[in-house]
Design a protein around this motif. Structure first.
Motif, PDB file in Angstrom:
ATOM      1  N   GLN A 312       0.815  -1.218   0.000  1.00  0.00           N
ATOM      2  CA  GLN A 312       0.000   0.000   0.000  1.00  0.00           C
ATOM      3  C   GLN A 312       0.847   1.266   0.000  1.00  0.00           C
ATOM      4  N   ARG A 313       2.040   1.170   0.548  1.00  0.00           N
ATOM      5  CA  ARG A 313       2.854   2.386   0.739  1.00  0.00           C
ATOM      6  C   ARG A 313       4.221   2.237   0.109  1.00  0.00           C
ATOM      7  N   ALA A 314       4.202   1.815  -1.138  1.00  0.00           N
ATOM      8  CA  ALA A 314       5.465   1.517  -1.821  1.00  0.00           C
ATOM      9  C   ALA A 314       6.392   2.736  -1.863  1.00  0.00           C
ATOM     10  N   ALA A 315       5.819   3.904  -2.100  1.00  0.00           N
ATOM     11  CA  ALA A 315       6.662   5.092  -2.261  1.00  0.00           C
ATOM     12  C   ALA A 315       7.383   5.423  -0.958  1.00  0.00           C
ATOM     13  N   LEU A 316       6.693   5.210   0.151  1.00  0.00           N
ATOM     14  CA  LEU A 316       7.297   5.528   1.448  1.00  0.00           C
ATOM     15  C   LEU A 316       8.263   4.445   1.917  1.00  0.00           C
ATOM     16  N   MET A 317       7.854   3.181   1.726  1.00  0.00           N
ATOM     17  CA  MET A 317       8.609   2.088   2.358  1.00  0.00           C
ATOM     18  C   MET A 317       9.637   1.420   1.446  1.00  0.00           C
ATOM     19  N   GLY A 318       9.479   1.586   0.133  1.00  0.00           N
ATOM     20  CA  GLY A 318      10.402   0.933  -0.802  1.00  0.00           C
ATOM     21  C   GLY A 318      11.829   1.404  -0.578  1.00  0.00           C
ATOM     22  N   GLY A 319      12.769   0.462  -0.498  1.00  0.00           N
ATOM     23  CA  GLY A 319      14.187   0.793  -0.336  1.00  0.00           C
ATOM     24  C   GLY A 319      14.572   1.155   1.088  1.00  0.00           C
ATOM     25  N   GLN A 320      13.653   0.937   2.034  1.00  0.00           N
ATOM     26  CA  GLN A 320      13.931   1.337   3.421  1.00  0.00           C
ATOM     27  C   GLN A 320      14.414   0.170   4.275  1.00  0.00           C
ATOM     28  N   VAL A 321      15.105   0.524   5.369  1.00  0.00           N
ATOM     29  CA  VAL A 321      15.486  -0.474   6.371  1.00  0.00           C
ATOM     30  C   VAL A 321      14.789  -0.124   7.691  1.00  0.00           C
ATOM     31  N   TYR A 322      14.439  -1.162   8.431  1.00  0.00           N
ATOM     32  CA  TYR A 322      13.778  -0.966   9.730  1.00  0.00           C
ATOM     33  C   TYR A 322      14.412  -1.902  10.752  1.00  0.00           C
ATOM     34  N   PHE A 323      14.858  -1.360  11.861  1.00  0.00           N
ATOM     35  CA  PHE A 323      15.251  -2.234  12.966  1.00  0.00           C
ATOM     36  C   PHE A 323      13.992  -2.912  13.492  1.00  0.00           C
ATOM     37  N   CYS A 324      14.145  -4.160  13.966  1.00  0.00           N
ATOM     38  CA  CYS A 324      13.035  -4.845  14.644  1.00  0.00           C
ATOM     39  C   CYS A 324      13.205  -4.609  16.139  1.00  0.00           C
ATOM     40  N   TYR A 325      12.187  -4.091  16.753  1.00  0.00           N
ATOM     41  CA  TYR A 325      12.292  -3.754  18.166  1.00  0.00           C
ATOM     42  C   TYR A 325      10.980  -4.065  18.872  1.00  0.00           C
ATOM     43  N   ASP A 326      11.045  -4.131  20.183  1.00  0.00           N
ATOM     44  CA  ASP A 326       9.834  -4.218  20.994  1.00  0.00           C
ATOM     45  C   ASP A 326      10.162  -3.664  22.377  1.00  0.00           C
ATOM     46  N   LYS A 327       9.390  -4.076  23.404  1.00  0.00           N
ATOM     47  CA  LYS A 327       9.615  -3.467  24.721  1.00  0.00           C
ATOM     48  C   LYS A 327      10.496  -4.328  25.616  1.00  0.00           C
ATOM     49  N   SER A 328      11.240  -5.252  25.034  1.00  0.00           N
ATOM     50  CA  SER A 328      12.141  -6.073  25.857  1.00  0.00           C
ATOM     51  C   SER A 328      13.177  -5.153  26.512  1.00  0.00           C
ATOM     52  N   PRO A 329      13.515  -5.420  27.791  1.00  0.00           N
ATOM     53  CA  PRO A 329      14.424  -4.488  28.484  1.00  0.00           C
ATOM     54  C   PRO A 329      15.853  -4.551  27.956  1.00  0.00           C
ATOM     55  N   TYR A 330      16.548  -3.437  28.109  1.00  0.00           N
ATOM     56  CA  TYR A 330      17.972  -3.393  27.754  1.00  0.00           C
ATOM     57  C   TYR A 330      18.755  -4.022  28.896  1.00  0.00           C
ATOM     58  N   LYS A 331      19.489  -5.064  28.589  1.00  0.00           N
ATOM     59  CA  LYS A 331      20.297  -5.739  29.620  1.00  0.00           C
ATOM     60  C   LYS A 331      21.505  -6.342  28.951  1.00  0.00           C
ATOM     61  N   SER A 332      22.434  -6.839  29.784  1.00  0.00           N
ATOM     62  CA  SER A 332      23.559  -7.565  29.193  1.00  0.00           C
ATOM     63  C   SER A 332      23.028  -8.899  28.652  1.00  0.00           C
ATOM     64  N   TYR A 333      23.786  -9.493  27.752  1.00  0.00           N
ATOM     65  CA  TYR A 333      23.357 -10.760  27.137  1.00  0.00           C
ATOM     66  C   TYR A 333      23.042 -11.789  28.214  1.00  0.00           C
ATOM     67  N   GLU A 334      23.933 -11.893  29.203  1.00  0.00           N
ATOM     68  CA  GLU A 334      23.743 -12.926  30.236  1.00  0.00           C
ATOM     69  C   GLU A 334      22.591 -12.599  31.181  1.00  0.00           C
TER      70      GLU A 334
END
Ligand SMILES: NC(=O)C1=CN([C@@H]2O[C@H](COP(=O)(O)OP(=O)(O)OC[C@H]3O[C@@H](n4cnc5c(N)ncnc54)[C@H](O)[C@@H]3O)[C@@H](O)[C@H]2O)C=CC1
Ligand SMILES: CC(C)CCC[C@@H](C)[C@H]1CC[C@H]2[C@@H]3[C@H](O)CC4=CC(=O)CC[C@]4(C)[C@H]3CC[C@]12C
Length: 434
Positions: A312-334
């Motif tokens: 639906q939004r080819a002009a806006l989204m074509g050629g774009q990159v998006y990080f995948c994110y959510d509300k998971s907390p920022y923490k060390s890997y471990e």
């Protein structure tokens, strides 16, 4: 087709800089979109005038709605790598959340037995055993598809596969997918890239709460991030190419951070390692090093949404990159892993790393040497190597709302739900192992 690019401009394995601003206000586009997308949104029905609802008109509406939904169920999607960890979640999410789906093709080198249970539903599920490095197999699978979600890949940072194999699957495989789109007339291509195309870089520079436009020196040497960066670049450059029939190809790339959730192999391995160590894990990385993580269900949901909205939004989204994110907390890997391993009975020993960093580096280098020496005899691929140590020891977190602005993404699963689901999966795994 005009392409507004906010992705990186330089060579994928050399120096690159993020930059540029989005020209189109996403929120305004979102409202326009809601207006036009009646068959999917409630809003379209709510706007109909209730006062004129006689039985006759109600009948007409029903007929119209039935005709709409019959017509709406017309799309053919192809998911490459659909039997992998993320792939299975995407496949299931598409079947649940994409009402316009007529046929779902799942293309993978190894088909999962769980596909059988999906074949009895209303959507035609077609399992195709194939190899993305074989151009003819990809083109044959793609004929007649409207949308392709390309996530088949070799995810290897442990030295299991050779750099040549990683390149063949991740780069040549992606070239084959693009060429198949052009040949067969498939117009929409979503590529599952990775945060690793940005970093952490070989210099260990932190990327703290960065977004798609944050400048960062993306320099890689390891075959996996190099291959993902090259493949992403190919996908973005293909945006606007004419496909069979003359329409322009519309592409975009999603960059998940470290994915977790049901089916996550590394979490399983770490859990078993903890069990072998008597229910303990020993802290190796300072708690202050933050790592970006995202729940697999939300990554899957983002793929479904981006594939839908790209149409639906080819002009806006074509050629774009998006990080995948959510509300998971920022923490060390471990520390993040302990959110799930803790409730399964494991303990992380130490508030600070038990071994000094130089010693860990030495052990990692020793592992790399052993891997090389033993290669003719056996495959030695432990979790700790110089690359994984550098990754785990470098802060890399994203903070962005680009996906929300461009295509209305909101995480489908809260952090609490993501956590509960992952723990529940770990506990089933636990009891089935006993
Ligand atoms: N797991 C993670 O944390 C992250 C993964 N990604 C990307 O997401 C995608 C999916 O990753 P995962 O599900 O974690 O990996 P996975 O290894 O579980 O899934 C990859 C799938 O691709 C298939 N595949 C491999 N080589 C193939 C070939 N030559 N032809 C056809 N199919 C082939 C495999 O059989 C597997 O089912 C990959 O492209 C990966 O780079 C990106 C960021 C993070
Ligand atoms: C032994 C060490 C002290 C701890 C080792 C942890 C590592 C195994 C993992 C640390 C960071 C992970 C990677 C990161 O989440 C980003 C990724 C993105 C991808 O596209 C694929 C997976 C991965 C490379 C992921 C792999 C495991 C880690 C290196």
């Amino acid at each position: 087709m005009p392409v507004e690019r906010s992705g990186h401009q330089g060579g994928p394995c050399g120096k690159s800089r993020r930059g540029g601003v989005e020209a189109v206000p996403g929120m305004a586009r979102r409202e326009e979109q809601a207006e036009g997308d009646n068959h999917l949104s409630l809003a379209g029905n709510e706007r109909r005038p209730a006062l004129v609802a006689s039985l006759g008109t109600l009948g007409l509406w029903l007929q119209q709605d039935m005709a709409d939904s019959a017509q709406a169920q017309k799309l053919v999607y192809l998911v490459t790598g659909g039997c992998g960890f993320l792939g299975e979640h995407v496949v299931r999410m598409l079947l649940q959340q994409e009402p316009r789906l007529r046929e779902l093709r799942i293309f993978d080198l190894h088909l999962g037995p769980w596909l059988e249970e999906l074949k009895t539903g209303p959507v035609q599920v077609t399992a195709i055993q194939g190899d993305v490095t074989q151009a003819h197999e990809v083109a044959a699978a793609m004929a007649g598809a409207h949308v392709v979600i390309h996530m088949a890949g070799l995810v290897d940072v442990f030295g299991r596969a050779s750099p040549e194999t990683i390149h063949a699957v991740n780069v040549q495989g992606t070239k084959n997918v693009i060429e198949a789109c052009v040949q067969t007339g498939t117009q929409f291509l979503v590529y599952t890239s990775s945060m690793e195309v940005v970093g952490p870089n070989i210099k260990g520079h932190p990327f703290y709460r960065g977004n798609e436009d944050t400048p960062y020196e993306a320099v890689h040497r390891h075959p996996y991030p190099c291959s993902k960066a090259l493949a992403e670049q190919l996908v973005l450059e293909a945006n606007g190419r004419k496909v069979r029939g003359g329409l322009p190809l519309v592409t975009c790339a999603l960059r998940p951070t470290g994915i977790y959730g049901e089916g996550h192999q590394i979490m399983r391995d770490i859990y078993h390692q903890g069990l072998r160590l008597g229910g303990r894990l020993f802290r190796a990385i300072p708690a202050s090093v933050e790592h970006g993580r995202v729940y697999v269900g939300n990554v899957a949901w983002m793929h479904v949404l981006v594939a839908r909205e790209l149409q639906q939004r080819a002009a806006l989204m074509g050629g774009q990159v998006y990080f995948c994110y959510d509300k998971s907390p920022y923490k060390s890997y471990e520390d993040f892993n302990m959110e799930f391993l803790g409730p399964c009975g494991l303990r992380l020993v130490g508030t600070r790393p038990l071994l000094p960093y130089w010693l860990l580096m030495l052990l990692a280098a020793l592992n790399a040497l052993l891997q090389w020496l033993l290669r003719p005899l056996l495959l030695y691929a432990p979790l700790l190597n110089p690359y994984t140590l550098a990754m785990a020891n470098t802060t890399f977190t994203v903070s962005t709302n680009k996906a929300q602005r461009h295509f209305g993404y909101e995480p489908l699963f809260s952090w609490e739900e993501s956590r509960t689901r992952t723990i529940r999966w770990m506990q089933t795994m636990d009891s089935s192992a006993q």
